[in-house]
Design a protein around this motif. Sequence first.
Motif, PDB file in Angstrom:
ATOM      1  N   SER A  37      36.736  40.117  46.759  1.00  0.00           N
ATOM      2  CA  SER A  37      35.977  39.256  45.836  1.00  0.00           C
ATOM      3  C   SER A  37      36.101  39.702  44.380  1.00  0.00           C
ATOM      4  CB  SER A  37      34.504  39.217  46.244  1.00  0.00           C
ATOM      5  OG  SER A  37      33.972  40.523  46.240  1.00  0.00           O
ATOM      6  N   ARG A  38      36.493  40.959  44.133  1.00  0.00           N
ATOM      7  CA  ARG A  38      36.684  41.457  42.775  1.00  0.00           C
ATOM      8  C   ARG A  38      37.931  42.323  42.733  1.00  0.00           C
ATOM      9  NH1 ARG A  38      32.067  45.019  41.043  1.00  0.00           N
ATOM     10  NH2 ARG A  38      32.754  46.055  42.915  1.00  0.00           N
ATOM     11  N   GLU A  39      38.628  42.303  41.612  1.00  0.00           N
ATOM     12  CA  GLU A  39      39.836  43.130  41.503  1.00  0.00           C
ATOM     13  C   GLU A  39      39.479  44.616  41.553  1.00  0.00           C
ATOM     14  OE1 GLU A  39      43.878  43.617  38.832  1.00  0.00           O
ATOM     15  OE2 GLU A  39      42.500  41.986  38.375  1.00  0.00           O
ATOM     16  N   GLN A  40      38.289  44.974  41.136  1.00  0.00           N
ATOM     17  CA  GLN A  40      37.856  46.369  41.200  1.00  0.00           C
ATOM     18  C   GLN A  40      37.751  46.870  42.633  1.00  0.00           C
ATOM     19  OE1 GLN A  40      36.306  43.985  39.487  1.00  0.00           O
ATOM     20  NE2 GLN A  40      36.467  44.599  37.347  1.00  0.00           N
ATOM     21  N   ILE A  51      47.660  41.279  47.209  1.00  0.00           N
ATOM     22  CA  ILE A  51      46.244  41.165  47.558  1.00  0.00           C
ATOM     23  C   ILE A  51      45.683  39.981  46.779  1.00  0.00           C
ATOM     24  CG2 ILE A  51      43.977  42.265  47.449  1.00  0.00           C
ATOM     25  CD1 ILE A  51      45.315  44.930  47.883  1.00  0.00           C
ATOM     26  N   PHE A  52      44.896  39.156  47.459  1.00  0.00           N
ATOM     27  CA  PHE A  52      44.302  37.981  46.838  1.00  0.00           C
ATOM     28  C   PHE A  52      42.878  38.307  46.397  1.00  0.00           C
ATOM     29  CE2 PHE A  52      47.565  36.348  49.689  1.00  0.00           C
ATOM     30  CZ  PHE A  52      48.309  35.612  48.786  1.00  0.00           C
ATOM     31  N   VAL A  53      42.541  37.862  45.185  1.00  0.00           N
ATOM     32  CA  VAL A  53      41.217  38.113  44.614  1.00  0.00           C
ATOM     33  C   VAL A  53      40.533  36.763  44.422  1.00  0.00           C
ATOM     34  CG1 VAL A  53      39.939  39.115  42.692  1.00  0.00           C
ATOM     35  CG2 VAL A  53      42.090  40.169  43.442  1.00  0.00           C
ATOM     36  N   ASP A  54      39.437  36.562  45.134  1.00  0.00           N
ATOM     37  CA  ASP A  54      38.686  35.306  45.072  1.00  0.00           C
ATOM     38  C   ASP A  54      37.472  35.500  44.174  1.00  0.00           C
ATOM     39  OD1 ASP A  54      37.847  32.761  45.519  1.00  0.00           O
ATOM     40  OD2 ASP A  54      37.288  33.056  47.615  1.00  0.00           O
ATOM     41  N   PRO A  59      41.877  28.107  38.627  1.00  0.00           N
ATOM     42  CA  PRO A  59      41.441  26.721  38.810  1.00  0.00           C
ATOM     43  C   PRO A  59      41.160  26.397  40.282  1.00  0.00           C
ATOM     44  CG  PRO A  59      43.448  26.830  37.476  1.00  0.00           C
ATOM     45  CD  PRO A  59      43.204  28.196  38.016  1.00  0.00           C
ATOM     46  N   THR A  60      40.477  25.293  40.502  1.00  0.00           N
ATOM     47  CA  THR A  60      40.155  24.847  41.852  1.00  0.00           C
ATOM     48  C   THR A  60      41.423  24.709  42.686  1.00  0.00           C
ATOM     49  OG1 THR A  60      38.262  23.634  40.994  1.00  0.00           O
ATOM     50  CG2 THR A  60      39.037  23.025  43.195  1.00  0.00           C
ATOM     51  N   GLY A  61      41.372  25.211  43.912  1.00  0.00           N
ATOM     52  CA  GLY A  61      42.522  25.131  44.818  1.00  0.00           C
ATOM     53  C   GLY A  61      43.507  26.269  44.644  1.00  0.00           C
ATOM     54  N   GLN A  62      43.207  27.217  43.754  1.00  0.00           N
ATOM     55  CA  GLN A  62      44.089  28.360  43.546  1.00  0.00           C
ATOM     56  C   GLN A  62      43.309  29.656  43.691  1.00  0.00           C
ATOM     57  OE1 GLN A  62      46.140  27.984  39.810  1.00  0.00           O
ATOM     58  NE2 GLN A  62      47.470  26.352  40.569  1.00  0.00           N
ATOM     59  N   ILE A  63      44.050  30.742  43.897  1.00  0.00           N
ATOM     60  CA  ILE A  63      43.459  32.064  44.052  1.00  0.00           C
ATOM     61  C   ILE A  63      44.323  33.061  43.285  1.00  0.00           C
ATOM     62  CG2 ILE A  63      44.703  32.599  46.196  1.00  0.00           C
ATOM     63  CD1 ILE A  63      42.016  33.871  47.186  1.00  0.00           C
ATOM     64  N   LEU A  64      43.710  34.120  42.783  1.00  0.00           N
ATOM     65  CA  LEU A  64      44.426  35.133  42.017  1.00  0.00           C
ATOM     66  C   LEU A  64      45.206  36.038  42.970  1.00  0.00           C
ATOM     67  CD1 LEU A  64      44.879  36.389  39.177  1.00  0.00           C
ATOM     68  CD2 LEU A  64      42.963  37.913  39.702  1.00  0.00           C
ATOM     69  N   GLU A  65      46.497  36.199  42.702  1.00  0.00           N
ATOM     70  CA  GLU A  65      47.355  37.067  43.496  1.00  0.00           C
ATOM     71  C   GLU A  65      47.688  38.295  42.656  1.00  0.00           C
ATOM     72  OE1 GLU A  65      51.177  36.015  45.999  1.00  0.00           O
ATOM     73  OE2 GLU A  65      51.700  36.313  43.890  1.00  0.00           O
ATOM     74  N   VAL A  66      47.362  39.479  43.166  1.00  0.00           N
ATOM     75  CA  VAL A  66      47.665  40.738  42.490  1.00  0.00           C
ATOM     76  C   VAL A  66      48.752  41.429  43.300  1.00  0.00           C
ATOM     77  CG1 VAL A  66      46.737  42.950  41.709  1.00  0.00           C
ATOM     78  CG2 VAL A  66      45.292  40.911  41.658  1.00  0.00           C
ATOM     79  N   VAL A  67      49.841  41.811  42.603  1.00  0.00           N
ATOM     80  CA  VAL A  67      50.988  42.411  43.282  1.00  0.00           C
ATOM     81  C   VAL A  67      51.293  43.761  42.645  1.00  0.00           C
ATOM     82  CG1 VAL A  67      53.438  42.131  43.876  1.00  0.00           C
ATOM     83  CG2 VAL A  67      51.948  40.133  43.756  1.00  0.00           C
ATOM     84  N   GLY A  68      51.560  44.757  43.474  1.00  0.00           N
ATOM     85  CA  GLY A  68      52.051  46.041  42.983  1.00  0.00           C
ATOM     86  C   GLY A  68      53.500  45.860  42.587  1.00  0.00           C
ATOM     87  N   VAL A  83      47.887  31.385  42.273  1.00  0.00           N
ATOM     88  CA  VAL A  83      48.784  30.735  43.227  1.00  0.00           C
ATOM     89  C   VAL A  83      47.975  29.750  44.061  1.00  0.00           C
ATOM     90  CG1 VAL A  83      50.383  32.689  43.324  1.00  0.00           C
ATOM     91  CG2 VAL A  83      48.500  32.561  44.941  1.00  0.00           C
ATOM     92  N   PRO A  84      48.632  28.758  44.657  1.00  0.00           N
ATOM     93  CA  PRO A  84      47.903  27.815  45.516  1.00  0.00           C
ATOM     94  C   PRO A  84      47.215  28.550  46.667  1.00  0.00           C
ATOM     95  CG  PRO A  84      50.091  26.994  45.050  1.00  0.00           C
ATOM     96  CD  PRO A  84      50.041  28.392  44.531  1.00  0.00           C
ATOM     97  N   ARG A  85      45.987  28.155  46.926  1.00  0.00           N
ATOM     98  CA  ARG A  85      45.230  28.753  48.040  1.00  0.00           C
ATOM     99  C   ARG A  85      45.807  28.220  49.341  1.00  0.00           C
ATOM    100  NH1 ARG A  85      39.942  30.883  48.256  1.00  0.00           N
ATOM    101  NH2 ARG A  85      39.717  30.369  46.056  1.00  0.00           N
ATOM    102  N   VAL A  86      46.122  29.120  50.255  1.00  0.00           N
ATOM    103  CA  VAL A  86      46.693  28.748  51.546  1.00  0.00           C
ATOM    104  C   VAL A  86      45.626  28.961  52.610  1.00  0.00           C
ATOM    105  CG1 VAL A  86      48.489  29.250  53.243  1.00  0.00           C
ATOM    106  CG2 VAL A  86      48.998  29.444  50.799  1.00  0.00           C
ATOM    107  N   ARG A  87      45.428  27.961  53.432  1.00  0.00           N
ATOM    108  CA  ARG A  87      44.448  28.084  54.524  1.00  0.00           C
ATOM    109  C   ARG A  87      45.006  29.040  55.559  1.00  0.00           C
ATOM    110  NH1 ARG A  87      39.962  26.386  52.420  1.00  0.00           N
ATOM    111  NH2 ARG A  87      40.154  24.343  51.525  1.00  0.00           N
ATOM    112  N   ARG A  88      44.185  30.037  55.933  1.00  0.00           N
ATOM    113  CA  ARG A  88      44.611  31.011  56.941  1.00  0.00           C
ATOM    114  C   ARG A  88      43.739  30.917  58.132  1.00  0.00           C
ATOM    115  NH1 ARG A  88      44.825  35.474  52.560  1.00  0.00           N
ATOM    116  NH2 ARG A  88      44.604  33.757  51.264  1.00  0.00           N
TER     117      ARG A  88
END
Length: 88
Positions: A37-40, A51-54, A59-68, A83-88
């Motif tokens: 829920s937080r990048e921290q 790792i995805f950070v919600d 924007p709506t329908g997207q999620i933050l993607e953090v990559v090493g 990036v677009p949010r993908v249903r898992r």
Amino acid sequence: MTDIRIAGRRRATLLLMGTLALASLPGPSAAQQLTVSREQDITELRLGQKIFVDDGSCPTGQILEVVGATLTSEGLARTRKCVPRVRR
């Protein structure tokens, strides 16, 4: 002569079965992706790991993607993008 052919067929059969067994294993892309829920909250990030950070920053329908991304003298550099949010 037939013993050699039988042994060769057995070896080929075992090789084929082993190859099929390895091919059926899930690869890294099939691994479950971690969402926080937080990048921290990202305590350890490896090179190439996503790792995805919600946190609502995208924007709506997207999620933050953090990559090493790359190794630097200070440690691991991260890249961030929505990036677009993908249903898992």
